[in-house]
Design an enzyme around this catalytic site. Structure first.
Site, PDB file in Angstrom:
ATOM      1  N   ARG A   1       5.457 -13.175   9.232  1.00  0.00           N
ATOM      2  CA  ARG A   1       6.494 -12.089   9.082  1.00  0.00           C
ATOM      3  C   ARG A   1       7.598 -12.121   9.590  1.00  0.00           C
ATOM      4  O   ARG A   1       7.793 -12.635  10.573  1.00  0.00           O
ATOM      5  CB  ARG A   1       5.476 -10.831   9.320  1.00  0.00           C
ATOM      6  CG  ARG A   1       5.121 -10.500  10.616  1.00  0.00           C
ATOM      7  CD  ARG A   1       4.188  -9.521  10.914  1.00  0.00           C
ATOM      8  NE  ARG A   1       4.087  -8.260  10.418  1.00  0.00           N
ATOM      9  CZ  ARG A   1       3.566  -7.641   9.564  1.00  0.00           C
ATOM     10  NH1 ARG A   1       2.453  -8.255   9.025  1.00  0.00           N
ATOM     11  NH2 ARG A   1       3.894  -6.561   9.166  1.00  0.00           N
TER      12      ARG A   1
ATOM     13  N   LYS B   1       4.258   0.226   9.913  1.00  0.00           N
ATOM     14  CA  LYS B   1       4.586   1.448   9.123  1.00  0.00           C
ATOM     15  C   LYS B   1       4.094   2.706   9.933  1.00  0.00           C
ATOM     16  O   LYS B   1       4.537   3.745   9.795  1.00  0.00           O
ATOM     17  CB  LYS B   1       3.641   1.457   7.851  1.00  0.00           C
ATOM     18  CG  LYS B   1       4.420   0.815   6.744  1.00  0.00           C
ATOM     19  CD  LYS B   1       3.444   1.042   5.533  1.00  0.00           C
ATOM     20  CE  LYS B   1       3.541  -0.187   4.671  1.00  0.00           C
ATOM     21  NZ  LYS B   1       2.354  -0.127   3.840  1.00  0.00           N
TER      22      LYS B   1
ATOM     23  N   GLU C   1       0.879  -1.050  -0.192  1.00  0.00           N
ATOM     24  CA  GLU C   1       0.032   0.163  -0.032  1.00  0.00           C
ATOM     25  C   GLU C   1       0.975   1.062  -0.068  1.00  0.00           C
ATOM     26  O   GLU C   1       1.888   1.070   0.907  1.00  0.00           O
ATOM     27  CB  GLU C   1      -0.684  -0.040   1.233  1.00  0.00           C
ATOM     28  CG  GLU C   1      -1.676  -0.856   1.469  1.00  0.00           C
ATOM     29  CD  GLU C   1      -2.450  -1.113   2.595  1.00  0.00           C
ATOM     30  OE1 GLU C   1      -3.297  -0.133   3.005  1.00  0.00           O
ATOM     31  OE2 GLU C   1      -2.343  -2.014   3.281  1.00  0.00           O
TER      32      GLU C   1
HETATM   33  P1  ATP Z   1       0.097  -2.034   7.002  1.00  0.00           P
HETATM   34  O1  ATP Z   1      -0.652  -3.112   6.388  1.00  0.00           O
HETATM   35  O2  ATP Z   1       0.402  -2.124   8.415  1.00  0.00           O
HETATM   36  O3  ATP Z   1       0.309  -0.570   6.317  1.00  0.00           O
HETATM   37  P2  ATP Z   1       2.452  -3.473   5.998  1.00  0.00           P
HETATM   38  O4  ATP Z   1       3.613  -3.626   6.312  1.00  0.00           O
HETATM   39  O5  ATP Z   1       1.376  -4.895   5.893  1.00  0.00           O
HETATM   40  O6  ATP Z   1       1.518  -2.370   6.737  1.00  0.00           O
HETATM   41  P3  ATP Z   1       1.857  -3.546   3.124  1.00  0.00           P
HETATM   42  O7  ATP Z   1       2.148  -2.178   1.947  1.00  0.00           O
HETATM   43  O8  ATP Z   1       0.472  -3.869   3.004  1.00  0.00           O
HETATM   44  O9  ATP Z   1       2.201  -2.815   4.593  1.00  0.00           O
HETATM   45  O10 ATP Z   1       2.825  -4.709   2.694  1.00  0.00           O
HETATM   46  C1  ATP Z   1       3.022  -5.108   1.644  1.00  0.00           C
HETATM   47  C2  ATP Z   1       3.614  -6.568   1.684  1.00  0.00           C
HETATM   48  O11 ATP Z   1       4.739  -6.669   2.348  1.00  0.00           O
HETATM   49  C3  ATP Z   1       2.338  -7.282   2.120  1.00  0.00           C
HETATM   50  O12 ATP Z   1       2.284  -8.516   1.221  1.00  0.00           O
HETATM   51  C4  ATP Z   1       2.943  -7.792   3.459  1.00  0.00           C
HETATM   52  O13 ATP Z   1       2.465  -9.060   3.880  1.00  0.00           O
HETATM   53  C5  ATP Z   1       4.409  -7.904   3.467  1.00  0.00           C
HETATM   54  N1  ATP Z   1       5.132  -7.672   4.688  1.00  0.00           N
HETATM   55  C6  ATP Z   1       4.918  -6.335   5.411  1.00  0.00           C
HETATM   56  N2  ATP Z   1       5.499  -6.593   6.574  1.00  0.00           N
HETATM   57  C7  ATP Z   1       6.289  -7.690   6.328  1.00  0.00           C
HETATM   58  C8  ATP Z   1       7.158  -8.336   7.398  1.00  0.00           C
HETATM   59  N3  ATP Z   1       7.579  -7.574   8.476  1.00  0.00           N
HETATM   60  N4  ATP Z   1       7.615  -9.357   7.098  1.00  0.00           N
HETATM   61  C9  ATP Z   1       7.421 -10.079   5.817  1.00  0.00           C
HETATM   62  N5  ATP Z   1       6.436  -9.536   4.798  1.00  0.00           N
HETATM   63  C10 ATP Z   1       5.910  -8.331   5.104  1.00  0.00           C
HETATM   64 MG    MG Z   2      -0.849  -4.500   4.689  1.00  0.00          MG
END
Ligand code: ATP
Ligand code: MG
Length: 583
Positions: free
Chosen positions: A289, A299, A42
């Site tokens: 994760r 984030k 995102e």
């Molecule tokens: P949020 O949803 O809180 O804004 P997010 O870290 O999930 O944050 P996204 O932009 O949705 O952000 O993440 C993009 C991709 O990265 C998603 O497929 C998510 O599953 C993966 N991702 C995010 N954080 C991690 C992590 N700590 N380890 C592995 N993959 C991650």
């Molecule tokens: Mg997310």
């Protein structure tokens, strides 16, 4: 499709569970053996090391199976998304995957745009879920016509009440049995802007008694008058993340939709949409994760650190954003090696930050040229050298790699050594300099400390030593040094963990993760004395300063002839262990 394991890997046991799923899918001929993965951020923040893991995993699988990899922005939330984030994410992804899998020589650091990417894997232009808004709308109309979606008039608060809880089933919305005709008309009016923000939603008609709360008639569309970074003011209704994500995967022909564990409970919904719409059905697979000690990974928290100025920006070298790690001096190779090494798991755990540091040390040990830099200088006068006399010495750029060449370093009557390399009252095992003691100067010869000069307060201000150019004598310690009149005085920044505790998210009652910040995470040395060859050090390049660590020329604050150095990491072992016997 052959049931054999893919070429080049016959050890099923060493394959992670996702590789094993793909092996089985290919053996069964699913998707005609195609593998197509994606990374779906995102655009509401900068990428961090957790995202790097997801990119490496998805890109790595596409590469391994000769498939494709998409970068797609799941840009369904106009309020929080900005072009700045889109640009930084594209740049960071390209940086991370540039040259993936190639055997490279020494990296000339800097913009990855100059390195080769693999066009067969990375589509040069990113995809955007917002490009699918028309299709998503058409599918919503299809669901209404099939009696699978309805317009609901409950307020957000009422909807929460009706949803039930983990232990209690939900209640049907009073609007659940609207006719198809009425739903089509209301949905059309929602789109046309006839209703106030948040006054109505479009919901899927699934099961308000489902044990999985995500299946209790989830919201597909909300009314929200907000400017979108790509579609502008075209829409006043926006699709939900769940409704958008899987269908975007489907449109792009993704075969394996890999996400983190918190989406496990969303998988039935992901499957429901693809099934009810009768469209290409990617397989959602969840993995654990990445969590690291001494770090926060959300984030929202990273944004807070930036906005409240606990750090200098998203690219602060203490941040575990890709931006921050880049500015700290991490290489894409080291980050990929780290991601490879920690593997892919089905259960959440926390990885020791030391693994990340090991990865960059290993990489830079191979490729960073050596140099000498004194961080906290102490003046030494070599009394048997003449004023103005310069002895030119040859120093290898890498002790194990003669092909990396050598450079000249001047030795003069006045030099600097590290304050901590001298001790007046030294314990027996102290093999550096002490009164009447001898120590080897790297590349130069041996000095003997004849006299210790102090100021009125008793602080050591200068040592007077005799220099012996004979290398052959046995002397236990070897230290680094820099010629005083030729030294480059430079700013050097030393970093420690941004947080002082292993699990910063774990804050006691009444405190937050901010209370766990490490007040000593940054130390700025303004008076480091560096060997003169470093005047020409280019921004974005790395060096090993012998015995003190790996340093990266800061690309933001360095000026021509006046580089600023960020310490990427310390050296693991003592210098002699790391480098073999010094000259
Ligand atoms: P949020 O949803 O809180 O804004 P997010 O870290 O999930 O944050 P996204 O932009 O949705 O952000 O993440 C993009 C991709 O990265 C998603 O497929 C998510 O599953 C993966 N991702 C995010 N954080 C991690 C992590 N700590 N380890 C592995 N993959 C991650
Ligand atoms: Mg997310």
């Amino acid at each position: 499709m052959s049931p054999d394991a893919p070429a080049g890997n016959d050890k099923t046991a060493s394959r992670n569970f996702i590789q094993q799923i793909i092996d089985a899918d290919r053996a069964a001929g699913k998707n005609a053996g195609r593998v197509h993965t994606r990374f779906p951020p995102e655009p509401n923040g900068y990428l961090h090391i957790g995202h790097a893991k997801s990119i490496c995993l998805n890109f790595g699988l596409a590469k391994e199976f000769g498939g494709k990899f998409n970068l797609r922005f799941d840009d369904t939330n106009p309020a929080k998304e900005e072009q700045e984030y889109v640009d930084s994410i594209v740049d960071d992804v390209n940086w991370l995957i540039a040259g993936f899998g190639e055997t490279e020589g020494f990296r000339v650091q800097g913009s990855a745009k100059t390195s080769s990417t693999e066009p067969s894997l990375l589509n040069p232009e990113p995809f955007f879920a917002s490009d699918y808004f028309d299709q998503l709308y058409a599918w919503a109309v299809q669901l209404i016509k099939d009696g699978k979606a309805y317009v609901c008039d409950l307020t957000a608060e009422q909807m929460r009440e009706y949803r039930g809880s983990l232990t209690a089933p939900g209640k049907d919305s009073p609007n659940r049995n609207r006719t198809v005709a009425e739903n089509l008309d209301l949905f059309e009016q929602m789109r046309a802007g006839k209703f106030a923000d948040a006054s109505r939603t479009l919901r899927a008609k699934i099961d308000m008694a489902s044990p999985n709360i995500n299946m209790r008639d989830p919201v597909l569309y909300r009314i929200k008058r907000a400017h979108h970074h790509r579609t502008g003011d075209k829409w006043c209704i926006y699709p939900s993340y769940d409704y958008t994500h899987g269908q975007s995967d489907s449109i792009e022909g993704i075969t394996h939709s890999i996400c983190t564990l918190e989406f496990e409970n969303h998988r039935p919904l992901y499957d429901w949409f693809c099934r009810e719409l009768g469209i290409h059905h990617p397989q959602q697979i969840e993995f654990a994760r990445l969590n690291l000690t001494y770090a926060v990974m959300s984030k929202r928290k990273l944004l807070q650190l930036v906005q409240e100025k606990h750090v200098t920006g998203w690219d602060d070298p203490r941040m575990l954003t890709i931006r921050g790690l880049r500015r700290r001096g991490y290489t894409p190779e080291a980050m990929r090696a780290f991601c490879e090494r920690i593997g892919v798991a089905k259960f959440n755990s926390t990885i020791d930050m030391a693994w990340l540091e090991d990865a960059i040390r290993e990489d830079l040990n191979e490729r960073a040229p050596r140099a000498m830099g004194v961080l906290r200088p102490l003046k030494v006068v070599l009394t048997n050298l003449k004023e103005g006399e310069t002895i030119e010495l040859d120093a290898p750029n890498h002790p194990q790699k003669p092909e990396m060449g050598s450079r000249k370093i001047p030795l003069t009557r006045e030099i600097y050594i590290e304050q901590e390399d001298f001790m007046e009252e030294a314990p027996k095992k102290f093999f550096r300099l002490k009164p009447e003691g001898e120590v080897r100067l790297r590349c130069a010869g041996i000095i003997k400390c004849d006299e210790v000069v102090k100021d009125a307060a008793g602080k050591v201000t200068e040592l007077r030593c005799t220099f012996d150019p004979d290398h052959s004598r046995k002397v236990k310690g070897t230290i680094h040094w820099v010629s005083a009149p030729n030294a480059l005085t430079a700013e050097v920044r030393l970093y420690d963990h941004l947080f002082g505790v292993e699990n910063p998210d774990n804050a006691p009652e009444g405190k937050t993760f901010l209370d766990n910040l490490n007040p000593n995470s940054l130390e700025i040395l303004k008076d480091a004395k560096l060997e003169p060859s470093l005047k020409k050090a280019k921004p974005g390049t790395s060096f090993q300063f012998e015995r003190t660590g790996y340093f990266y020329v800061d690309p933001v604050d360095s000026k021509p002839g006046q580089p600023v150095f960020n310490r990427t990491s310390t050296l693991r072992d003592s210098w002699t262990k790391e480098q073999g016997t010094p000259a």
